[in-house]
Design a protein around this motif. Structure first.
Motif, mmCIF file in Angstrom:
data_model
loop_
_atom_site.group_PDB
_atom_site.id
_atom_site.type_symbol
_atom_site.label_atom_id
_atom_site.label_comp_id
_atom_site.label_asym_id
_atom_site.label_seq_id
_atom_site.Cartn_x
_atom_site.Cartn_y
_atom_site.Cartn_z
ATOM 1 N N GLU A 2 29.326 -69.172 -1.334
ATOM 2 C CA GLU A 2 29.560 -69.858 -2.652
ATOM 3 C C GLU A 2 30.999 -69.492 -3.336
ATOM 4 O O GLU A 2 31.044 -68.479 -3.640
ATOM 5 C CB GLU A 2 28.313 -69.766 -3.500
ATOM 6 N N PRO A 3 31.725 -70.495 -3.366
ATOM 7 C CA PRO A 3 31.520 -71.749 -3.121
ATOM 8 C C PRO A 3 31.741 -71.936 -1.472
ATOM 9 O O PRO A 3 32.194 -70.984 -0.815
ATOM 10 C CB PRO A 3 32.741 -72.672 -3.876
ATOM 11 N N SER A 4 31.251 -73.080 -0.928
ATOM 12 C CA SER A 4 31.177 -73.326 0.411
ATOM 13 C C SER A 4 32.636 -73.204 1.130
ATOM 14 O O SER A 4 33.278 -73.828 0.529
ATOM 15 C CB SER A 4 30.411 -74.270 0.940
ATOM 16 N N HIS A 5 32.797 -72.430 2.232
ATOM 17 C CA HIS A 5 34.054 -72.329 2.899
ATOM 18 C C HIS A 5 34.253 -73.745 3.669
ATOM 19 O O HIS A 5 33.151 -74.202 4.334
ATOM 20 C CB HIS A 5 34.170 -71.115 3.572
ATOM 21 N N PRO A 6 35.530 -74.240 3.875
ATOM 22 C CA PRO A 6 35.356 -75.399 4.960
ATOM 23 C C PRO A 6 34.974 -75.196 6.324
ATOM 24 O O PRO A 6 34.346 -76.196 6.939
ATOM 25 C CB PRO A 6 36.907 -75.609 4.884
ATOM 26 N N PHE A 7 35.101 -73.987 6.959
ATOM 27 C CA PHE A 7 34.478 -73.712 7.946
ATOM 28 C C PHE A 7 33.168 -73.731 8.048
ATOM 29 O O PHE A 7 32.482 -74.199 9.111
ATOM 30 C CB PHE A 7 34.970 -72.271 8.550
ATOM 31 N N GLN A 8 32.548 -73.533 6.856
ATOM 32 C CA GLN A 8 31.027 -73.426 6.792
ATOM 33 C C GLN A 8 30.444 -74.720 7.052
ATOM 34 O O GLN A 8 29.659 -75.239 7.931
ATOM 35 C CB GLN A 8 30.626 -72.887 5.595
ATOM 36 N N ARG A 9 31.504 -75.707 6.432
ATOM 37 C CA ARG A 9 30.888 -77.205 6.476
ATOM 38 C C ARG A 9 31.013 -77.851 7.784
ATOM 39 O O ARG A 9 30.319 -78.588 8.055
ATOM 40 C CB ARG A 9 31.625 -78.145 5.313
ATOM 41 N N LEU B 60 33.932 -60.515 4.991
ATOM 42 C CA LEU B 60 35.019 -61.758 5.286
ATOM 43 C C LEU B 60 34.453 -62.248 6.700
ATOM 44 O O LEU B 60 34.538 -61.560 7.652
ATOM 45 C CB LEU B 60 36.375 -61.269 5.474
ATOM 46 N N ILE B 61 33.768 -63.485 6.757
ATOM 47 C CA ILE B 61 33.304 -63.700 7.837
ATOM 48 C C ILE B 61 34.323 -64.217 8.727
ATOM 49 O O ILE B 61 35.251 -64.913 8.566
ATOM 50 C CB ILE B 61 32.398 -65.034 7.759
ATOM 51 N N ASP B 62 34.092 -63.825 9.960
ATOM 52 C CA ASP B 62 35.042 -64.172 11.197
ATOM 53 C C ASP B 62 34.688 -65.697 11.811
ATOM 54 O O ASP B 62 33.750 -65.823 12.611
ATOM 55 C CB ASP B 62 34.874 -63.329 12.432
ATOM 56 N N TYR B 63 35.204 -66.758 10.965
ATOM 57 C CA TYR B 63 34.900 -68.004 11.298
ATOM 58 C C TYR B 63 35.460 -68.650 12.708
ATOM 59 O O TYR B 63 34.794 -69.444 13.406
ATOM 60 C CB TYR B 63 35.337 -69.130 10.442
ATOM 61 N N GLN B 64 36.259 -67.837 13.164
ATOM 62 C CA GLN B 64 36.772 -68.423 14.407
ATOM 63 C C GLN B 64 36.094 -67.979 15.533
ATOM 64 O O GLN B 64 35.693 -68.780 16.352
ATOM 65 C CB GLN B 64 38.332 -67.683 14.513
ATOM 66 N N THR B 65 35.312 -66.848 15.299
ATOM 67 C CA THR B 65 34.319 -66.518 16.413
ATOM 68 C C THR B 65 32.906 -67.505 16.538
ATOM 69 O O THR B 65 32.746 -68.026 17.374
ATOM 70 C CB THR B 65 33.924 -65.024 16.283
ATOM 71 N N LEU B 66 32.714 -67.788 15.171
ATOM 72 C CA LEU B 66 31.542 -68.884 14.988
ATOM 73 C C LEU B 66 31.790 -70.166 15.294
ATOM 74 O O LEU B 66 31.011 -70.765 16.303
ATOM 75 C CB LEU B 66 31.205 -68.785 13.561
ATOM 76 N N VAL B 67 33.296 -70.418 15.599
ATOM 77 C CA VAL B 67 33.447 -71.818 15.954
ATOM 78 C C VAL B 67 33.217 -71.901 17.446
ATOM 79 O O VAL B 67 32.643 -72.841 18.134
ATOM 80 C CB VAL B 67 34.947 -72.387 15.558
ATOM 81 N N GLU B 68 33.801 -70.705 18.160
ATOM 82 C CA GLU B 68 33.651 -70.650 19.709
ATOM 83 C C GLU B 68 32.092 -70.554 20.018
ATOM 84 O O GLU B 68 31.642 -71.329 21.017
ATOM 85 C CB GLU B 68 34.275 -69.366 20.077
ATOM 86 N N ILE B 69 31.145 -69.907 19.210
ATOM 87 C CA ILE B 69 29.800 -70.023 19.591
ATOM 88 C C ILE B 69 29.036 -70.981 19.185
ATOM 89 O O ILE B 69 28.360 -71.705 20.206
ATOM 90 C CB ILE B 69 29.141 -68.800 18.582
ATOM 91 N N TYR B 70 29.380 -71.891 18.272
ATOM 92 C CA TYR B 70 28.968 -73.255 17.857
ATOM 93 C C TYR B 70 29.282 -74.356 18.715
ATOM 94 O O TYR B 70 28.697 -75.294 18.953
ATOM 95 C CB TYR B 70 29.102 -73.564 16.441
ATOM 96 N N THR B 71 30.210 -74.051 19.696
ATOM 97 C CA THR B 71 30.745 -75.273 20.699
ATOM 98 C C THR B 71 30.528 -74.832 21.894
ATOM 99 O O THR B 71 31.474 -75.351 23.002
ATOM 100 C CB THR B 71 32.206 -75.692 20.174
ATOM 101 N N ARG B 72 29.779 -73.969 22.418
ATOM 102 C CA ARG B 72 29.590 -73.510 23.930
ATOM 103 C C ARG B 72 29.441 -74.668 24.738
ATOM 104 O O ARG B 72 28.979 -75.785 24.091
ATOM 105 C CB ARG B 72 28.616 -72.680 24.055
#
Length: 316
Positions: A137-144, A97-109
């Protein structure tokens, strides 16, 4: 001017750190109020003086004492931004279960090139590709959304245009509802992929000015997975200090303090400006963040260090 203004002062600080290794309160006090550039300077001089890597030594102490939150926080605090984000990204992608919230923070420093260095560090340290690790697969909205954010960060264009912001705001309004009753995903992703974070923030500000409400609030009633993912990502992009103040509240005011999230939020707070985060917290919840931390975390070296991190003069 940095606090460590001369090599002599830096050497003195390093010797103090070296001599306080068995006294965590002193060690924490010596490192807590250091800016990012000062911490980098300390690591360099410490290596020269003692032929030892301060970060690796902290990491070793943490691994030997995994339940000691103080060593863990000291280790995280002394990592370079790309190293910290790479570690956070690995934690976020390690489970099924990927923690997309943390990834959003990282991708928008704040710094547009930081994602590039984070990906390079991630590859070097873990021998893995971050873009592949966030895929599913299928791609998660956060991934896109993350893929679009990564594309926007490659341009390194942080100059903003009010004209473009107004055009984007009108476009967001015009395509507010797609054929399935949600937003037009393709248009949203196109806008995100072509705009810098400051430009996206300006577009959201323009939307509120033109239409009298926040674009994020128009997504609130939607139950679509993409819309909910977009709403969280835009909350961070639009008002990051407000976003972090809410996460602070969530991780501190629960039945138990979520120390893992607390560490992540302190890192994010440093990036966006801790003073602004504290102001939002006090305005929203009617309490000083420092007082809540002192009330919820037991007396000890760890609490003293956390309080010092949020009250000290922290900047790049």
């Amino acid at each position: 001017m940095d606090f460590i203004s001369t090599s002599t002062e830096c050497e003195k600080s390093c010797r103090e750190i070296h001599g306080s290794w068995n006294e965590l309160s002193r060690l924490g006090a010596a490192l807590a109020h250091r800016t990012r550039s000062e911490r980098r300077q300390i690591k360099d001089v410490y290596r020269i003086l003692f032929r030892d890597d301060l970060v690796e030594r902290l990491h070793g102490a943490h691994m030997s004492n995994p339940k000691n939150e103080m060593f863990k926080m000291l280790y995280i605090w002394m990592l370079d931004p790309a190293e910290r984000d790479a570690m956070l990204a690995r934690d976020a992608t390690a489970d099924s279960l990927i923690d997309y919230q943390t990834l959003v923070e990282i991708y928008t420093r704040k710094k547009s090139d930081q994602l590039f260095f984070t990906k390079q560090t991630y590859l070097a340290k873990y021998k893995r590709n971050l873009d592949k690790d966030i895929s599913s697969e299928p791609s998660h909205p956060f991934q896109r959304i993350l893929t679009a954010l990564a594309t926007s960060r490659q341009s390194h264009q942080d100059n903003t245009s009010h004209h473009i912001a107004k055009c984007d705001a009108k476009r967001l309004h015009e395509v507010g509802k797609g054929s399935n009753g949600g937003v037009d995903e393709s248009v949203i992703l196109e806008i995100i992929s072509k705009r810098s974070i400051p430009q996206l923030r300006l577009a959201l500000t323009s939307y509120k000015h033109i239409y009298g409400c926040e674009y994020i609030k128009t997504l609130k009633g939607s139950c679509g997975e993409f819309e909910q993912s977009l709403r969280l990502a835009l909350k961070y992009i639009y008002t990051p200090a407000k976003y972090y103040s809410k996460i602070f509240h969530t991780c501190i005011e629960g039945r138990t303090v979520d120390k893992k999230t607390l560490s992540r939020v302190i890192i994010g707070g440093e990036d966006v400006g801790m003073e602004e985060v504290k102001q939002h917290y006090e305005k929203k919840y009617g309490k000083k963040l420092k007082d809540v931390i002192c009330d919820r975390i037991p007396v000890g070296d760890y609490r003293d260090f956390i309080v010092a991190l949020i009250t000290g003069p922290v900047s790049a």
